[in-house]
Write an enzyme that holds these catalytic residues in place. Structure first.
Site, PDB file in Angstrom:
ATOM      1  CG  ASP A 193      -1.653   1.295   1.517  1.00 28.19           C
ATOM      2  OD1 ASP A 193      -2.339   1.623   0.446  1.00 28.19           O
ATOM      3  OD2 ASP A 193      -1.962   1.651   2.513  1.00 28.19           O
ATOM      4  CG  ASP A 195      -2.375   7.419   0.665  1.00 27.72           C
ATOM      5  OD1 ASP A 195      -1.371   7.564  -0.163  1.00 27.72           O
ATOM      6  OD2 ASP A 195      -3.473   8.001   0.750  1.00 27.72           O
TER       7      ASP A 195
END
Length: 408
Positions: A193, A195
């Protein structure tokens, strides 16, 4: 057939063997000297193990018994040699090889900052209570955290993981439990991922700051966290607040993005060890494409902010990257990389990453919400992304050695 003629690979349980143990201050030539001494007695080597800790060596050699009437001479010679090297020797008689390890083999990686004696005792005791046996302990790293690996046999991986995770939270350490075997070293695709994982920021909030709507974006995010909006609804609602923002803000946001500590080390090391690395994000390609170029990533996919006549329209284009979409992209990246899904690693922090973490061969929750930590195969709660390397069995020395290699 005499003991010295038996192949070490098939030493019967009733054949006499000797455990020769040498310990003392480490120095060059000890190992060669011991086996030179033993060679005079026509023994075969069944097993060897050597450990050096803070300059002190323990060397153990399991060997077949020497020809008749020579054991006493062997013992005297080994003790005399050890004394000449200012070492101590111990020789124990026994039968056969080491006992076979129990079925069910796992690798337990413990991360602590610091790693206390209390935590280590609790983990060792829990392994014993689950029916496991600690076969070997090895330090992987001493910074930025202390990482220690336990090789455990006699208990299946899943119940061992379940037992240790609860203790880890109470003790303030991280524990990862994976099945032992070749597949661990064969995991050749890592997807993470973006963020709050690869970077410290939430990209939508960086854009919102320039649009003067941080509070409104935060309200929508909170509604989504309460379950009042699904990810796609919340994404559209937040992006709509960016309508009319000048596209020049993209470069500003890119410059504001802060990589998570250890991110460059993680990616650089993985690449130099032959891994392929990618990112999937519910954020925006305007940032992930830049990260892909800067960090030399193999794959990157995210949502795309629509820009018309130099202005953000408040819309996104293309298929939305949501929770299910991240798992689909992991599978697609694996297919393109030619890597079985069982040999992939996924890293994430939020509920939006759960499908991806569950689909991967190893799912790692990084500074994640409790629900994500509980569902993932492993969790890291220290703010250093490169600690994930230790879960893959990569030592700090290997990280440093990889820095001297050229990426091919």
């Amino acid at each position: 057939m005499s003991a010295s003629q038996i192949s070490p690979s098939d030493v019967p349980a009733d054949v006499p063997t000797l455990l020769v143990k040498i310990f003392g201050k480490d120095r060059p030539g000890i190992t060669a000297g011991l086996f030179d001494t033993l060679a005079a007695y026509s023994v075969d080597v069944v097993d060897i193990e050597q450990v050096v800790t803070r300059g002190r060596m323990v060397l153990c050699a399991l060997v077949t018994e020497p020809p008749p009437n020579l054991e006493g001479d062997l013992r005297a010679t080994v003790h005399s040699w050890a004394e000449s090297m200012k070492m101590q020797a111990e020789i124990i008689s026994g039968l056969g090889d080491n006992r076979p390890r129990g079925l069910g083999r796992s690798l337990v990686t413990v991360l602590g900052h610091p790693l206390t004696a209390e935590a280590t005792a609790a983990i060792a005791a829990r392994i014993t209570k689950t029916g496991g046996n600690i076969d070997r302990i090895f330090r992987l790293a001493k910074y930025p955290v202390t990482a220690v690996e336990f090789a455990v046999s006699g208990v299946e991986t899943e119940p061992l993981r379940t037992a240790l995770v609860t203790d880890a939270a109470r003790l303030g350490i991280d524990v990862a439990v994976v099945a032992a075997g070749l597949y661990r070293r064969a995991q050749r695709l890592v997807v993470m991922d973006v963020d709050s994982t690869l970077i410290q920021d939430e990209v939508i909030e960086l854009f919102a700051a320039h649009a003067g709507c941080e509070d409104k974006v935060a309200e929508v995010t909170a509604a989504a966290m309460r379950g009042e909006l699904d990810f796609e609804q919340s994404l559209h609602a937040r992006v709509a607040l960016l309508e009319g923002l000048d596209a020049s803000v993209v470069d500003k946001v890119r410059s504001e993005v802060r990589l998570t500590p250890g991110a460059r080390t993680l990616i650089r090391t993985l690449k130099r060890l032959g891994y392929q690395v990618g990112v999937v994000s519910g954020g925006f390609t305007q940032v992930t494409d830049d990260l892909k170029e800067r960090l030399g990533l193999d794959f990157a996919h995210a949502n795309t902010l629509e820009i018309v006549d130099g202005m953000l329209t408040g819309k996104v284009t293309g298929e939305i990257v949501d929770r299910a979409g991240k798992a689909r992209l992991l599978r697609r990246f694996a297919a393109e990389a030619g890597v079985p899904l069982s040999q992939t690693v996924a890293i994430g922090d939020g509920a939006n990453d759960l499908d991806m973490l569950n689909a991967a061969g190893l799912g790692v929750a990084f500074n994640a919400k409790p629900v994500v930590r509980e569902a993932a195969h492993a969790a890291v709660n220290f703010p250093f992304l490169d600690t994930v390397l230790y879960l893959l069995g990569v030592t700090r020395e290997e990280v440093e050695a990889a820095d001297t290699l050229e990426i091919v």
